[in-house]
Design a protein around this motif. Structure first.
Motif, PDB file in Angstrom:
ATOM      1  N   TYR A  82     -38.208  55.322 -14.536  1.00  0.00           N
ATOM      2  CA  TYR A  82     -39.043  56.424 -14.742  1.00  0.00           C
ATOM      3  C   TYR A  82     -40.342  56.085 -15.242  1.00  0.00           C
ATOM      4  O   TYR A  82     -40.346  54.863 -15.957  1.00  0.00           O
ATOM      5  CB  TYR A  82     -38.301  57.436 -15.639  1.00  0.00           C
ATOM      6  CG  TYR A  82     -37.749  56.904 -16.715  1.00  0.00           C
ATOM      7  CD1 TYR A  82     -38.408  56.950 -17.978  1.00  0.00           C
ATOM      8  CD2 TYR A  82     -36.224  56.614 -16.728  1.00  0.00           C
ATOM      9  CE1 TYR A  82     -37.588  56.484 -19.237  1.00  0.00           C
ATOM     10  CE2 TYR A  82     -35.350  56.125 -17.911  1.00  0.00           C
ATOM     11  CZ  TYR A  82     -36.375  56.114 -19.071  1.00  0.00           C
ATOM     12  OH  TYR A  82     -35.522  55.584 -20.209  1.00  0.00           O
ATOM     13  N   PHE A  83     -41.308  56.768 -15.763  1.00  0.00           N
ATOM     14  CA  PHE A  83     -42.659  56.578 -16.539  1.00  0.00           C
ATOM     15  C   PHE A  83     -42.296  56.388 -17.931  1.00  0.00           C
ATOM     16  O   PHE A  83     -41.415  56.773 -18.518  1.00  0.00           O
ATOM     17  CB  PHE A  83     -43.652  57.652 -16.242  1.00  0.00           C
ATOM     18  CG  PHE A  83     -44.240  57.857 -14.693  1.00  0.00           C
ATOM     19  CD1 PHE A  83     -45.128  56.624 -14.434  1.00  0.00           C
ATOM     20  CD2 PHE A  83     -43.836  58.545 -13.942  1.00  0.00           C
ATOM     21  CE1 PHE A  83     -45.623  56.587 -13.163  1.00  0.00           C
ATOM     22  CE2 PHE A  83     -44.372  58.710 -12.509  1.00  0.00           C
ATOM     23  CZ  PHE A  83     -45.423  57.823 -12.386  1.00  0.00           C
ATOM     24  N   GLU A 124     -43.117  53.741 -10.358  1.00  0.00           N
ATOM     25  CA  GLU A 124     -43.498  53.971 -11.713  1.00  0.00           C
ATOM     26  C   GLU A 124     -44.069  53.075 -12.604  1.00  0.00           C
ATOM     27  O   GLU A 124     -45.166  53.225 -13.537  1.00  0.00           O
ATOM     28  CB  GLU A 124     -42.386  54.679 -12.589  1.00  0.00           C
ATOM     29  CG  GLU A 124     -41.699  56.047 -11.983  1.00  0.00           C
ATOM     30  CD  GLU A 124     -40.839  55.762 -10.801  1.00  0.00           C
ATOM     31  OE1 GLU A 124     -39.971  56.785 -10.301  1.00  0.00           O
ATOM     32  OE2 GLU A 124     -40.942  54.722 -10.091  1.00  0.00           O
ATOM     33  N   TYR A 127     -47.801  51.984 -11.344  1.00  0.00           N
ATOM     34  CA  TYR A 127     -48.778  53.108 -11.980  1.00  0.00           C
ATOM     35  C   TYR A 127     -49.024  53.032 -13.439  1.00  0.00           C
ATOM     36  O   TYR A 127     -50.043  53.298 -14.023  1.00  0.00           O
ATOM     37  CB  TYR A 127     -48.352  54.537 -11.520  1.00  0.00           C
ATOM     38  CG  TYR A 127     -48.440  55.107 -10.064  1.00  0.00           C
ATOM     39  CD1 TYR A 127     -49.681  54.991  -9.596  1.00  0.00           C
ATOM     40  CD2 TYR A 127     -47.408  55.005  -9.017  1.00  0.00           C
ATOM     41  CE1 TYR A 127     -50.204  55.284  -8.128  1.00  0.00           C
ATOM     42  CE2 TYR A 127     -47.802  55.317  -7.813  1.00  0.00           C
ATOM     43  CZ  TYR A 127     -48.994  55.369  -7.381  1.00  0.00           C
ATOM     44  OH  TYR A 127     -48.976  55.584  -5.784  1.00  0.00           O
ATOM     45  N   TYR A 166     -43.679  62.694  -7.798  1.00  0.00           N
ATOM     46  CA  TYR A 166     -42.627  62.647  -8.674  1.00  0.00           C
ATOM     47  C   TYR A 166     -41.982  63.801  -9.060  1.00  0.00           C
ATOM     48  O   TYR A 166     -42.765  64.773  -9.412  1.00  0.00           O
ATOM     49  CB  TYR A 166     -42.829  61.451  -9.790  1.00  0.00           C
ATOM     50  CG  TYR A 166     -43.193  59.940  -9.403  1.00  0.00           C
ATOM     51  CD1 TYR A 166     -42.372  59.178  -8.892  1.00  0.00           C
ATOM     52  CD2 TYR A 166     -44.697  59.926  -8.938  1.00  0.00           C
ATOM     53  CE1 TYR A 166     -43.008  58.057  -8.744  1.00  0.00           C
ATOM     54  CE2 TYR A 166     -44.919  58.567  -8.725  1.00  0.00           C
ATOM     55  CZ  TYR A 166     -44.226  57.774  -8.680  1.00  0.00           C
ATOM     56  OH  TYR A 166     -44.616  56.404  -8.053  1.00  0.00           O
ATOM     57  N   ALA A 170     -38.530  61.509 -13.195  1.00  0.00           N
ATOM     58  CA  ALA A 170     -39.222  60.399 -13.492  1.00  0.00           C
ATOM     59  C   ALA A 170     -40.400  60.538 -14.822  1.00  0.00           C
ATOM     60  O   ALA A 170     -41.044  59.571 -15.292  1.00  0.00           O
ATOM     61  CB  ALA A 170     -40.426  60.379 -12.441  1.00  0.00           C
ATOM     62  N   ARG A 179     -48.363  63.658 -18.889  1.00  0.00           N
ATOM     63  CA  ARG A 179     -48.095  64.094 -17.486  1.00  0.00           C
ATOM     64  C   ARG A 179     -49.468  64.867 -17.071  1.00  0.00           C
ATOM     65  O   ARG A 179     -49.922  64.723 -15.903  1.00  0.00           O
ATOM     66  CB  ARG A 179     -46.829  64.847 -17.303  1.00  0.00           C
ATOM     67  CG  ARG A 179     -46.543  65.241 -15.972  1.00  0.00           C
ATOM     68  CD  ARG A 179     -45.042  65.611 -15.954  1.00  0.00           C
ATOM     69  NE  ARG A 179     -45.046  66.810 -16.723  1.00  0.00           N
ATOM     70  CZ  ARG A 179     -43.773  67.437 -16.772  1.00  0.00           C
ATOM     71  NH1 ARG A 179     -42.725  67.081 -16.518  1.00  0.00           N
ATOM     72  NH2 ARG A 179     -43.552  68.714 -17.792  1.00  0.00           N
TER      73      ARG A 179
END
Length: 517
Positions: A82-83, A124, A127, A166, A170, A179
């Motif tokens: 996940y981010f 993830e 990015y 996503y 995520a 976000r």
């Protein structure tokens, strides 16, 4: 007799283990063939294979082309990420590698940067790296030539990464502002904004492949975390050397802490980087060679005396647990002559003593030390990771519990106890469908897993399926009647068979009630 021998599939598994080693770099020879069988059984279950033996024969004698490998790769890859999963590592990169590197490049008038996210999963990490670089460059980003490559063996992962779309999972550790800044809402999902879409080149690449594509050379940074740990020792070391050879003169390779042992076995010296381990290009000294200060997040701990107070853990960023706490196994001088095996056994004894006392912080500190020891087998890594997951779960810390659970499942995807814990965590998070899937896997792997039937009954009751729930309770009751009433239920945290039997009978007698453990 092993499970593979009992099924008569040992010759097929020998062929399959050779093919897996050849094409994926993972060693399932010898005693690990049962592990291979369980992985394939789970994959067959997910693919709804009707004749498992015939399917095995087809796999064993087929030509493993790229299409066939892609159909099997789900059994050998993990998609849990996940981010902003590892802010501490990104902070280390920004302050100790990328910012100084950008400054040197500006002075030289060489405004180029090449980055590689190896084993990028669904994108993830890649990015996140792009967002970090843009933040560091600020208004001058348009003056720089940035090439960011992300690779993975799993085509399905790469397709999802290309989409940049996503769901909620995520963003488990992300602030809402993050976000909103980098993503735009599309229904219940979020897509990477146009300013960052299309700037990463996603390519399929198998890190076990002996050939190194030219497109992945001369990288100023390579992130390759939690990938090499799944390879055979020979393949992992070969892949490590190829990664180092792919660095630019200024480059740094970032591994997970577990994989630091690979580097030391190869005679390489690096530095702890937050929750990871950094290696500089072999062509030069590490960029931190002249820095006399110790790494900010490195924890070096001596063996715990039996009656010592709890050793503090490394500081944790808010709302985030790193994928692996930094730990170094540093035996005392008196233990210097111990064999590596004796040292590991001694540290594991300290783990079990902390578990018995219920001292969660000291338990995790002892597990940190143990995981930093050299020469741990996959089984040893798995049991320590699962113990860490349970410790965090016991304290209602679900994010770090999930992190460690996913590592345990990646090391041993056919461990019933790990799927049991996954079911419990999913239930506590309100995801009953995921909980049902996890408990089904646990029961498939261990048809006599008593608590699995009890949890399955509770989940079915919650879903209104009382008849199916009662059937699961009857199986649970039958298994319990075959046990001594005073015996402890496996995974029951001290619950006796007699106590669980009474809970089963209460639930059968009063369908509207659903007692909890």
């Amino acid at each position: 007799m092993s499970r593979s021998e009992a099924s008569g599939s040992a010759p097929l598994l020998a062929t399959l283990s050779h093919k897996v080693l050849q094409h994926l770099g993972m060693d399932f020879s010898g005693v690990r063939r049962d592990d291979l069988l369980r992985r394939l059984q789970l994959l067959a279950l997910e693919q709804e294979v009707k004749d498992f033996d015939a399917w095995l024969q087809t796999l064993a004698f087929a030509d493993w082309n790229a299409e066939l490998v892609q159909s099997l790769v789900a059994a050998f890859t993990v998609g849990e990420t996940y981010f902003r999963r590892d802010l501490e590592a990104f902070d280390w990169l920004a302050g100790n590698h990328l910012a100084p590197l950008l400054a040197r490049r500006r002075r030289e008038g060489r405004l180029t940067l090449r980055l590689w996210s190896a084993g990028c999963c669904t994108g993830e990490e890649a990015y996140g790296l792009l967002f970090l670089i843009d933040e560091l460059l600020g208004q001058e980003r348009s003056q720089w030539t940035l090439e960011l490559i992300a690779s993975d063996i799993n085509d399905g992962f790469l397709a999802r990464a290309e989409q940049g779309l996503y769901g909620r999972n995520a963003f488990r550790s992300s602030e809402e502002a993050f976000r909103r800044h980098y993503f735009q809402a599309e229904g219940q999902l979020w897509r990477v904004r146009p300013a960052w879409r299309g700037r990463i080149r996603f390519v399929r690449y198998n890190l076990a492949d002996g050939r190194q594509p030219p497109a992945l050379a001369n990288a100023d940074l390579i992130l390759c975390r939690n990938v090499l740990m799944y390879f055979s020792s020979a393949r992992a070391l070969a892949a490590l050397r190829r990664l180092l050879a792919s660095l630019s003169v200024d480059g740094v390779l970032l591994l997970s802490a577990v994989e630091a042992g690979l580097a030391t076995q190869a005679g390489l010296n690096g530095r702890w980087a937050g929750c990871n381990y950094a290696l500089a290009s072999a062509a030069r000294q590490p960029p931190w060679a002249d820095d006399p200060t110790p790494p900010r997040a490195l924890v070096v701990v001596a063996p715990l005396p039996q009656a010592s107070p709890a050793v503090p853990l490394a500081p944790q960023p808010a709302a985030l647990r790193p994928s692996l706490p930094p730990a170094v196994c540093a035996p005392s001088a008196a233990a210097a002559d111990e064999s590596a095996e004796a040292t590991r056994e001694r540290h594991w004894l300290q783990v079990t003593q902390a578990q018995a006392r219920g001292e969660q912080e000291q338990l995790r500190a002892a597990l940190q030390i143990y995981l930093g020891c050299t020469g741990l087998s996959r089984t040893q890594q798995q049991r320590a990771s699962l113990a860490m997951a349970r410790s965090w779960a016991d304290q209602q810390r679900f994010e770090p519990a999930q992190e460690w659970l996913q590592r345990a499942l990646a090391l041993e995807p056919a461990a019933p106890a790990a799927h049991w814990l996954a079911a419990m965590l999913a239930q506590q998070n309100g995801d009953l469908r995921l909980a049902q899937t996890a408990v089904q896997k646990a029961l498939y792997l261990d048809p006599e897993f008593i608590l699995g039937y009890f949890l399955r009954a509770r989940l079915l009751r919650s879903d209104g399926q009382r008849r199916a729930a009662d059937k699961a309770l009857q199986v649970c009751r039958r298994l319990l009647l075959a046990q001594d009433a005073e015996a402890l239920v496996p995974e029951g945290d001290g619950l006796s068979c007699g106590q669980l039997l009474r809970l089963c009978e209460q639930l059968l007698e009063e369908p509207s009630r659903c007692p909890s453990l």
